[in-house]
Design a protein around this motif. Sequence first.
Motif, mmCIF file in Angstrom:
data_model
loop_
_atom_site.group_PDB
_atom_site.id
_atom_site.type_symbol
_atom_site.label_atom_id
_atom_site.label_comp_id
_atom_site.label_asym_id
_atom_site.label_seq_id
_atom_site.Cartn_x
_atom_site.Cartn_y
_atom_site.Cartn_z
ATOM 1 N N LEU A 122 0.853 -1.366 0.088
ATOM 2 C CA LEU A 122 0.067 0.098 0.192
ATOM 3 C C LEU A 122 0.795 1.253 -0.165
ATOM 4 C CD1 LEU A 122 -2.841 1.221 0.207
ATOM 5 C CD2 LEU A 122 -2.804 1.114 2.782
ATOM 6 N N VAL A 123 1.797 1.348 0.715
ATOM 7 C CA VAL A 123 2.766 2.598 0.785
ATOM 8 C C VAL A 123 3.281 2.822 -0.512
ATOM 9 C CG1 VAL A 123 4.960 3.214 1.836
ATOM 10 C CG2 VAL A 123 3.256 2.422 3.315
ATOM 11 N N ASN A 124 3.990 1.745 -1.201
ATOM 12 C CA ASN A 124 4.381 2.055 -2.616
ATOM 13 C C ASN A 124 3.261 2.681 -3.465
ATOM 14 O OD1 ASN A 124 7.003 1.628 -1.548
ATOM 15 N ND2 ASN A 124 7.256 -0.660 -2.364
ATOM 16 N N ARG A 125 2.211 1.792 -3.292
ATOM 17 C CA ARG A 125 1.125 2.331 -4.267
ATOM 18 C C ARG A 125 0.855 3.700 -4.187
ATOM 19 N NH1 ARG A 125 0.981 -1.105 -8.342
ATOM 20 N NH2 ARG A 125 2.229 -2.324 -7.313
ATOM 21 N N VAL A 126 0.554 4.258 -2.921
ATOM 22 C CA VAL A 126 0.374 5.648 -2.513
ATOM 23 C C VAL A 126 1.498 6.629 -3.053
ATOM 24 C CG1 VAL A 126 -0.051 7.428 -0.885
ATOM 25 C CG2 VAL A 126 -1.142 4.855 -0.715
ATOM 26 N N LEU A 127 2.822 6.129 -2.739
ATOM 27 C CA LEU A 127 3.921 6.849 -3.156
ATOM 28 C C LEU A 127 4.059 6.850 -4.532
ATOM 29 C CD1 LEU A 127 6.925 5.638 -0.929
ATOM 30 C CD2 LEU A 127 5.556 7.890 -0.738
ATOM 31 N N GLY A 128 3.620 5.710 -5.314
ATOM 32 C CA GLY A 128 3.721 5.625 -6.812
ATOM 33 C C GLY A 128 2.792 6.749 -7.335
ATOM 34 N N ALA A 129 1.487 7.184 -6.781
ATOM 35 C CA ALA A 129 0.642 7.894 -6.997
ATOM 36 C C ALA A 129 1.258 9.561 -7.132
ATOM 37 C CB ALA A 129 -0.621 7.992 -6.303
ATOM 38 N N PHE A 130 2.242 9.477 -6.343
ATOM 39 C CA PHE A 130 2.850 11.047 -6.425
ATOM 40 C C PHE A 130 4.024 10.813 -7.056
ATOM 41 C CE2 PHE A 130 0.439 11.203 -2.240
ATOM 42 C CZ PHE A 130 -0.301 12.264 -2.442
ATOM 43 N N GLY A 131 4.117 9.869 -7.897
ATOM 44 C CA GLY A 131 5.393 9.626 -8.805
ATOM 45 C C GLY A 131 6.869 9.177 -8.065
ATOM 46 N N ILE A 132 6.728 9.062 -6.682
ATOM 47 C CA ILE A 132 7.853 8.405 -6.078
ATOM 48 C C ILE A 132 7.831 7.047 -6.025
ATOM 49 C CG2 ILE A 132 8.821 8.529 -3.988
ATOM 50 C CD1 ILE A 132 6.911 10.893 -3.172
ATOM 51 N N GLU A 133 9.254 6.480 -6.479
ATOM 52 C CA GLU A 133 9.348 5.110 -6.310
ATOM 53 C C GLU A 133 9.739 4.481 -5.194
ATOM 54 O OE1 GLU A 133 11.870 1.878 -9.045
ATOM 55 O OE2 GLU A 133 11.777 3.904 -9.752
ATOM 56 N N GLY A 134 9.149 3.604 -4.602
ATOM 57 C CA GLY A 134 9.200 2.938 -3.227
ATOM 58 C C GLY A 134 10.365 1.760 -3.481
ATOM 59 N N LYS A 135 10.236 1.035 -2.450
ATOM 60 C CA LYS A 135 11.132 0.005 -2.238
ATOM 61 C C LYS A 135 10.370 -1.172 -1.243
ATOM 62 C CE LYS A 135 14.040 1.843 1.260
ATOM 63 N NZ LYS A 135 15.464 1.648 1.791
ATOM 64 N N GLY A 136 11.037 -2.171 -1.311
ATOM 65 C CA GLY A 136 10.659 -3.054 -0.461
ATOM 66 C C GLY A 136 10.923 -2.882 1.053
#
Lengths: 307, 284
Positions: free
Chosen positions: A146-160
């Motif tokens: 979920l965190v990476n999905r939300v970050l992705g919506a702001f164009g930030i690439e997450g990680k594990g």
Amino acid sequence: MSALDELRQLRHGGGQVRKRDNKAAFWFLAPWFAGLVFITIGPVLASFGLGFTKYNLIQPPKFIGFDNFARIFSDERLHNALGVTFTYVFVSVPLQLACALVVALLLDRGMRGLAFYRSAFYLPSLLGSSVAIAVLWTQVFGTDGLVNRVLGAFGIEGKGWISDPDTALSTLIVLNVWTFGSPMVIFLAGLRQIPAVYYEAAAIDGASRWSQFWRITLPLLSPIVFFNLVLQIIHAFQSFTQAFVVSGGTGGPSDSTMFYTLYLYQQGFSRFDMGYASALAWFLLLIIAAFTAINFWAAKYWVFYDD
Amino acid sequence: MTTELSRTVGRRLSVPAKHIGLVLIGFVMLYPVLWMVVSSLRPGDEIFRSPGLILESLHAENYTEGWYALSPSFGTYLLNSAVLVLGCIVGNLVSCSMAAYAFARLHFSGKRWWFGIMLGTIMLPVHVIIVPQYVLFSQIGWVNTFLPLIVPKILATDAFFVFLMVQFIRGLPRELDEAARIDGCGHPRIFAQIILPLMKPALATTTIFTFIWTWNDFFTQLIYLTDPDMYTVPVALRSFVDSTVATSWGSQFAMSVVSIIPIFLAFLIGQRYLVKGIATTGGK
């Protein structure tokens, strides 16, 4: 009055002798005495004894002197586990208490919807130690979580977040901070005890809200801060479930979520090295006792008792 | 006085801003849990795609899948947890109230010492006693029964509740006991017929906390319950998560939701007692 205040008063004496009811007391306390012998103090002493042995539950315990205790000082995985645990305790507890205090201050004094907010903020404290929330955390901070999905919506690439040894522990710290509701409820109860007259007098003298907080609220609340601090530190040292579930019982990745208790569990109940596990248990007791003692000592300098 | 003050304070601090801030904090905090509940009704691939809370279709299969994923089914685990919780509640209510009566109302030799020891055990970490306790219980054949989990409660080892009840009993007027004593009542009758009925709020607090703590407790249940037929909800849930591949979040979420519903219900029913319980033992 809290358990800590009780202990404080016990030290200062008091209480007079009247007619004794020893016989009745014995019967009322019989279950508790049995518990003391077989469940609490008895095992504490027994684990001290087991600490001097090599014991795997199948063969009888074999006396090996101080080997287990010496091993504590040379066991590097244990030293890493201590580092992980200290980081967890000393980062998450202050953050948790700060959140609890800030929200409690926002909620104070007869505001509308107080009961609703209090419940909403308190709920995570009840759920926080469950396996279910650990499962949720595994997903939320996972690579596709979920965190990476939300970050992705702001164009930030997450990680594990959980699979990376550098951030795995932080996710558990976040989880502990998330449960700030229970110290918050205690703060709220404490804030209610501060007489409104103090603030009225201060307001008449022209004190700003900021100095009211530092000169009235914080000193009068300091026993509660102390109580929460002692309790939450003891509590955080014993965290187990979340690290266990998130790491699949391994304390990984690369031992980055290896809490002391998890290491103790592995030694005792995966490798059945009961002797070393007992020594570790005693060492944990000493660590917790030491930090509690330091807390009580330091309290003389910052905790203000109004009695 | 308090309302007057809050009115002046309220004027200084923008009230709507405060509410918006609080609602926002609360929403962010509870969002993951809400999202889990919604996601437990989504097909697997949609869980990864949708960070939102809107449900496109109802996918209840996660629940049946999760329910029967392990053998025996989750019904057994729920029943096991329920039996365990019930045993712990009864144990705590009886033993802690007895001990509390003695500490609050009786005069006996070494009372201050014993009381100090009792308070000390509140802070005793379970990890320090678990190894010898396990050795003891495994030697008398209690592993894979609920006895190692229930018997400690029958023996008043949850000192927190003893303390909570002591505090409560101290607040009850002593005149009641003394009147009963003049009428010829002994301690057992004073305890059972006067004190116990009056301490219902403390008993309710104990019940609700015992329920939630036992339901959530993982460490001791993991250690003592290794036979799948004896698994409780947390142990089963963890074993389920370990045995499935990470992509089946749907059924894992579904069973996670099932496992926290009782906590949520206990919270709804017992809020008043929970808050009071924390406040009376924590607050000065």
